[in-house]
Design a protein around this motif. Structure first.
Motif, mmCIF file in Angstrom:
data_model
loop_
_atom_site.group_PDB
_atom_site.id
_atom_site.type_symbol
_atom_site.label_atom_id
_atom_site.label_comp_id
_atom_site.label_asym_id
_atom_site.label_seq_id
_atom_site.Cartn_x
_atom_site.Cartn_y
_atom_site.Cartn_z
ATOM 1 N N HIS A 120 0.857 -1.186 0.000
ATOM 2 C CA HIS A 120 0.000 0.000 0.000
ATOM 3 C C HIS A 120 0.891 1.233 0.000
ATOM 4 O O HIS A 120 1.740 1.417 0.873
ATOM 5 N N TYR A 121 0.681 2.064 -1.010
ATOM 6 C CA TYR A 121 1.442 3.312 -1.171
ATOM 7 C C TYR A 121 0.467 4.474 -0.998
ATOM 8 O O TYR A 121 -0.592 4.508 -1.642
ATOM 9 N N TRP A 122 0.822 5.403 -0.107
ATOM 10 C CA TRP A 122 -0.022 6.598 0.109
ATOM 11 C C TRP A 122 0.864 7.827 0.057
ATOM 12 O O TRP A 122 1.887 7.903 0.744
ATOM 13 N N SER A 123 0.498 8.779 -0.784
ATOM 14 C CA SER A 123 1.240 10.029 -0.882
ATOM 15 C C SER A 123 0.263 11.191 -0.877
ATOM 16 O O SER A 123 -0.716 11.207 -1.636
ATOM 17 N N GLN A 124 0.535 12.149 0.002
ATOM 18 C CA GLN A 124 -0.348 13.302 0.151
ATOM 19 C C GLN A 124 0.465 14.590 0.031
ATOM 20 O O GLN A 124 1.549 14.714 0.614
ATOM 21 N N VAL A 125 -0.066 15.544 -0.735
ATOM 22 C CA VAL A 125 0.592 16.830 -0.952
ATOM 23 C C VAL A 125 -0.386 17.939 -0.598
ATOM 24 O O VAL A 125 -1.472 18.035 -1.185
ATOM 25 N N LYS A 126 -0.027 18.784 0.371
ATOM 26 C CA LYS A 126 -0.851 19.927 0.782
ATOM 27 C C LYS A 126 -0.081 21.210 0.493
ATOM 28 O O LYS A 126 1.002 21.433 1.047
ATOM 29 N N VAL A 127 -0.646 22.062 -0.348
ATOM 30 C CA VAL A 127 0.008 23.315 -0.719
ATOM 31 C C VAL A 127 -0.271 24.377 0.331
ATOM 32 O O VAL A 127 -1.429 24.601 0.723
ATOM 33 N N ASN A 128 0.786 25.062 0.769
ATOM 34 C CA ASN A 128 0.652 26.147 1.753
ATOM 35 C C ASN A 128 0.739 27.533 1.128
ATOM 36 O O ASN A 128 0.129 28.480 1.613
ATOM 37 N N GLN A 129 1.511 27.671 0.058
ATOM 38 C CA GLN A 129 1.757 28.978 -0.520
ATOM 39 C C GLN A 129 2.165 28.827 -1.978
ATOM 40 O O GLN A 129 2.886 27.898 -2.334
ATOM 41 N N ASN B 107 -10.678 4.193 2.691
ATOM 42 C CA ASN B 107 -11.308 4.720 1.481
ATOM 43 C C ASN B 107 -10.779 4.055 0.216
ATOM 44 O O ASN B 107 -11.472 3.988 -0.801
ATOM 45 N N THR B 108 -9.536 3.572 0.279
ATOM 46 C CA THR B 108 -8.937 2.951 -0.901
ATOM 47 C C THR B 108 -9.793 1.790 -1.399
ATOM 48 O O THR B 108 -9.955 1.590 -2.604
ATOM 49 N N PHE B 109 -10.368 1.036 -0.472
ATOM 50 C CA PHE B 109 -11.103 -0.168 -0.869
ATOM 51 C C PHE B 109 -12.493 0.124 -1.402
ATOM 52 O O PHE B 109 -13.200 -0.790 -1.827
ATOM 53 N N THR B 110 -12.888 1.404 -1.399
ATOM 54 C CA THR B 110 -14.143 1.774 -2.064
ATOM 55 C C THR B 110 -13.911 2.112 -3.528
ATOM 56 O O THR B 110 -14.872 2.281 -4.279
ATOM 57 N N ALA B 111 -12.622 2.231 -3.940
ATOM 58 C CA ALA B 111 -12.305 2.532 -5.334
ATOM 59 C C ALA B 111 -12.417 1.267 -6.179
ATOM 60 O O ALA B 111 -12.460 0.141 -5.675
ATOM 61 N N ASP B 112 -12.479 1.459 -7.495
ATOM 62 C CA ASP B 112 -12.576 0.324 -8.410
ATOM 63 C C ASP B 112 -11.316 -0.529 -8.333
ATOM 64 O O ASP B 112 -10.197 -0.008 -8.278
ATOM 65 N N GLN B 113 -11.520 -1.846 -8.376
ATOM 66 C CA GLN B 113 -10.417 -2.787 -8.280
ATOM 67 C C GLN B 113 -10.284 -3.587 -9.569
ATOM 68 O O GLN B 113 -11.283 -3.945 -10.188
ATOM 69 N N ASN B 114 -9.034 -3.873 -9.934
ATOM 70 C CA ASN B 114 -8.766 -4.766 -11.056
ATOM 71 C C ASN B 114 -8.250 -6.094 -10.501
ATOM 72 O O ASN B 114 -7.258 -6.129 -9.779
ATOM 73 N N ASN B 115 -8.967 -7.168 -10.820
ATOM 74 C CA ASN B 115 -8.572 -8.488 -10.373
ATOM 75 C C ASN B 115 -8.214 -9.354 -11.577
ATOM 76 O O ASN B 115 -8.947 -9.377 -12.569
ATOM 77 N N ALA C 5 -5.212 -4.878 -8.087
ATOM 78 C CA ALA C 5 -4.645 -3.531 -8.188
ATOM 79 C C ALA C 5 -5.745 -2.491 -7.994
ATOM 80 O O ALA C 5 -6.819 -2.588 -8.594
ATOM 81 N N ILE C 6 -5.460 -1.493 -7.145
ATOM 82 C CA ILE C 6 -6.381 -0.378 -6.886
ATOM 83 C C ILE C 6 -5.603 0.914 -7.041
ATOM 84 O O ILE C 6 -4.512 1.068 -6.475
ATOM 85 N N THR C 7 -6.157 1.829 -7.810
ATOM 86 C CA THR C 7 -5.574 3.162 -7.967
ATOM 87 C C THR C 7 -6.620 4.198 -7.594
ATOM 88 O O THR C 7 -7.692 4.254 -8.200
ATOM 89 N N ASP C 8 -6.310 4.998 -6.568
ATOM 90 C CA ASP C 8 -7.234 6.038 -6.108
ATOM 91 C C ASP C 8 -6.482 7.366 -6.141
ATOM 92 O O ASP C 8 -5.655 7.646 -5.271
ATOM 93 N N PHE C 9 -6.762 8.173 -7.157
ATOM 94 C CA PHE C 9 -6.057 9.445 -7.360
ATOM 95 C C PHE C 9 -7.050 10.584 -7.141
ATOM 96 O O PHE C 9 -8.059 10.688 -7.838
#
Length: 824
Positions: A716-725, A793-801, A775-779
């Motif tokens: 499981h890979y999770w990456s989050q980006v929050k812009v401040n300025q 929330n990832t597991f509510t996204a569409d899955q490829n089996n 495989a699940i991709t949630d962008f």
């Protein structure tokens, strides 16, 4: 800035000169037995049943190789009698037979775990390495563990160890009360040699993992450059002939794939049945042809995808067997990145610009289809290695639908394409070599062609202490209108022998060189210099078994205008403690620099910020049931309050010799990270952002025996980006505040993969594989949630089996002919 660089250069020079003078020149002398070891070649009389038990009478006449010498942790120490190694080698007209007895005080001292074929570093092992042309550069190794599992590899002083190479050979092993025994049968079809040879290079290696002990029959010094060149000799070989080398590996596979498209005219569940074949043919005693016809790579390990915010592409590992095996010649000069073959179609991203009113994209393939691939490679008795590689991919098309007219049309995204590599590599005296390489990508139609030609050299002094190495290359991008020609070179001078080592290199690439059609080049237009020096303590003391200290400095400029880009310097240490733990760390300085790529517009520059970086790590004794490792590193930047910290923790527990479980967790936080955000009205917009990336890996392995097992990999890979300025990039490269840009440039990405593989080696070289992939991709851009809510929330996204079954069977022509003769 120049004053800072000058101070650091002076500091490191004085630091290492002090070490050099304190230790003294006599410390660099090598106390090494230079007598060349020899083992006579003896013909097999009778027969040997390869069952791991050394009770065949034929072994009585075999000469004994013993008195192995440690390479680590106590270089030069002869093995003790209670843990001695006894190896015997015989040969006949068809194969080489290797038998051995690895003594231990008790069987509990033997490190053994069922891990599957080609897994190195877990178990004890014995390996026999043959240099069939005795050039002291190239060799082939065959290894067996106490549980009878195999791995094999090819060796080169210039390319190192190629563990991806596989051959078909036979082995068995048995654990006994005072150690373990083994037998091997290596058919001549697994080797390349000349029929008129009487002398081979020979090395035998033993690993005792619980003591982290590596031993060799012919002593290998850790302060001498190279491994193959420290071999012994197998003498007196006679009357052997290379066999007809012809084998077939036909396969059949079936796939069922489900993805919830939930769109009219598109099936959620699809099935396919495939068939094809791999072929190996020995054109003569030296050269081999490998072909894959209608290949199927659907069962390879899933890529470790990431969120990429950099201006450069992501480089993925090559997992397709045909593109990992036997590529040592084609890797010369680093001009071949095999993932180019079958990658994204050239014009895939141009389709949206060609849409008409009421048109939508129904299908736009993300990969090109490989039709076939061929490798021809080998080396003759004069040391000339020749390689020819060719692959063909078919044209690809996007399907476009007109909603109003209910019609479809196709737009070509990739033309019929031929990929080609030709290599000639000549070995020379003193473990030296020179190579000529040419790569080409030829496309049908109006698309451009690409050709790269290079010369690669690796020249050593007679003592093998000093090396001059490098390459020169020219690229040509050829279209109907023009040809773009570029140039690059790499030159390195290094001292490789002794406890003190050093090197300096220059790499120059002009602004027109481009080898990305079949190679990998992040950017061109640079002139780089690097200086490196290190010192080794290889004799154990009260605290360390060994200690390595290294320091380096790096400087980069642009080639066209000489503009300064970057400067950094670093000092590292790496050591093994007496309890067999490994510990290490580093510290370094990064100077302010000029980044010409992050702005994404040619001619613009970003004045990036320097700082101080540091790191440390440890690895516990991996021979224990419980193993752990951890690494932490960080960077503190001088401006904008930027700081980055990375933490990685791994654990493994071995429940039994059959079952083990491993977890890995990494967490990377980059606060006040500065980077490209967008281009608006010819203005380059940058953002200051908080980046958090977490990766969780779970791997489990259960082996039924040394031929059958199940492997599970969950990521499981999770990456989050929050812009401040937001900022506006000014013409001088600095940033000015931008309070008007208000687009959402936040990111929240979750990637989840499962790879479960059941493997059964039904016969040598023959496998049945059953694979399940999920495989699940949630962008998205919603950054309100932290890790556990995101994971849910990832597991509510569409899955490829995807479930697949593949059966591949190895057929050797000689064996088939022999069986047919017996049946008639």
């Amino acid at each position: 800035m120049n004053k800072v660089i000058f101070k650091f250069t002076i500091f490191y020079t004085v630091f290492f000169l002090l070490i050099f003078n304190v230790v003294g020149n006599e410390a660099f002398c090598q106390n090494r037995d230079t007598a060349l070891r020899k083992l006579p070649a003896v013909r097999l009389e009778g027969s040997i049943k390869v069952d791991g038990v050394l009770n065949d009478e034929a072994w009585i006449l075999a000469p004994l190789a013993t008195n192995f010498v440690e390479q680590k942790p106590n270089p030069g120490r002869v093995e003790q009698y209670e843990t001695r190694t006894e190896i015997k080698i015989l040969y006949d007209n068809d194969a080489i037979y290797v038998g051995g007895y690895c003594h231990e005080r008790t069987s509990d001292s033997v490190q053994r775990e069922l891990v599957g074929r080609d897994v190195v570093g877990v178990n004890d092992f014995v390996g026999v390495i043959f240099d069939t042309y005795y050039d002291k550069i190239n060799a082939t190794g065959f290894y067996v563990t106490p549980l009878g599992e195999q791995f094999d590899a090819k060796y080169s002083n210039t390319n190192g160890e190629d563990e991806s190479w596989n051959a078909v050979w036979f082995s068995e092993a048995k654990i006994v009360s005072d150690g373990w025994t083994f037998e091997m049968r290596i058919p001549y079809a697994a080797l390349r040699f000349s029929s008129n040879t009487t002398l081979w290079g020979l090395q035998i290696s033993r690993r005792r993992n619980k003591l982290s002990q590596q031993l060799f029959w012919s002593p290998v010094s850790p302060t001498v450059n190279g491994f193959v060149n420290q071999e012994g000799l197998w003498t007196g070989i006679s009357d052997i002939k290379p066999p007809l080398r012809l084998s077939f590996s036909p396969y059949v596979s079936a796939y069922v794939n489900h993805y919830p498209h939930n769109r009219a005219g598109v099936k959620n569940t699809t099935q396919s049945i495939n068939g094809g074949m791999d072929l190996k043919y020995g054109i003569n005693q030296n050269y081999t042809l490998d072909m894959t016809l209608v290949p199927d790579f659907g069962q390879v390990q899933s890529d470790r995808q990431i969120l990429n915010l950099s201006p450069f592409e992501v480089v993925y590992n090559e997992n397709r067997p045909f593109f990992t095996e036997g590529l040592e010649l084609f890797s010369k000069g680093n001009l071949f990145y095999s993932r180019r073959i079958g990658e994204e179609p050239l014009h895939k991203n141009d389709i949206r610009d060609q849409l008409k009113n009421n048109e939508v994209i129904i299908n736009n393939p993300t990969e090109t289809k490989l039709l076939n691939a061929t490798k021809l490679s080998g080396r003759n008795q004069s040391g000339l290695g020749l390689g020819f590689f060719n692959a063909v991919t078919q044209p690809m098309y996007a399907v476009i639908e007109n909603d109003t007219l209910n019609t479809t049309r196709r737009i070509q995204t990739s033309s019929l394409t031929n990929y080609n590599i030709v290599v000639a590599d000549q070995t020379l005296k003193n473990n030296s070599s020179v190579s000529l390489i040419n790569t080409s990508v030829l496309r049908s139609g109006s698309d451009y062609d690409a050709v790269v030609s290079a010369a690669v050299y690796d020249l050593n002094t007679k003592s093998n202490s000093y090396r001059l190495s490098g390459k020169f290359a020219i690229s040509n991008l050829i279209s109907s209108q023009s040809t773009q020609t570029g140039y690059t070179h790499f030159i390195r001078v290094s001292k490789n022998n002794g406890r003190f080592t050093s090197s300096i290199f220059q790499e120059l690439t002009d602004d027109k060189f481009d080898n990305n059609d079949l190679g990998l080049l992040y950017n061109n237009n640079f002139l780089d210099h690097n200086f490196n020096m290190g010192y080794k303590w290889v004799k154990p003391n009260k605290i360390f078994n060994n200690l390595f200290l290294n320091s380096s400095a790096f400087m980069s400029h642009r080639f066209t205008d000489g503009a300064y880009q970057a400067f950094s310097t670093q000092i590292n240490f790496n050591s093994q403690l007496k309890n067999l733990w490994r510990v290490g760390g580093s510290t370094g300085y990064i100077a302010d620099g000029h980044d010409f790529y992050e702005p994404r517009i040619r001619g613009r520059v970003f004045n990036n910020v320097g700082g101080i970086r540091w790191s440390s790590f440890f690895r516990s004794n991996d021979a224990k049931k419980y193993f752990a490792d951890a690494a932490i590193r960080g960077v503190v930047y001088r401006k904008y309050d930027g700081n980055q910290i990375y933490l990685g923790v791994g654990q493994r527990y071995r429940f039994s010799s059959k079952f083990s479980l491993r977890t890995n967790f990494t967490f990377d936080v980059f606060d006040n990270n500065l980077g490209f955000a967008a281009v608006q009205n010819d203005e380059v917009i940058f953002s200051k952002r908080l980046r958090k990336t977490s990766v969780n890996d779970l791997t489990a392995k259960y082996s039924f025996n040394n031929k059958m097992g199940i492997n599970l990999a969950v990521r499981h890979y999770w990456s989050q980006v929050k812009v401040n300025q937001f900022y506006t990039l000014q013409e001088n490269g600095d940033l000015g505040e931008n309070n008007s840009y208000n687009q959402n440039k936040n990111f929240n990405v979750n990637l989840f993969n499962v790879d479960m593989v059941y493997t059964w080696q039904v016969a040598p070289g023959s496998f049945l594989n059953i694979v399940w992939k999920n495989a699940i991709t949630d962008f998205g851009k919603d950054t309100r949630y932290e890790y556990f809510k995101n994971f849910t929330n990832t597991f509510t996204a569409d899955q490829n089996n995807n479930i697949s079954v593949k059966f591949l069977y190895f057929l050797d022509y000689i064996d088939v002919r022999r069986m047919l003769k017996k049946s008639t």
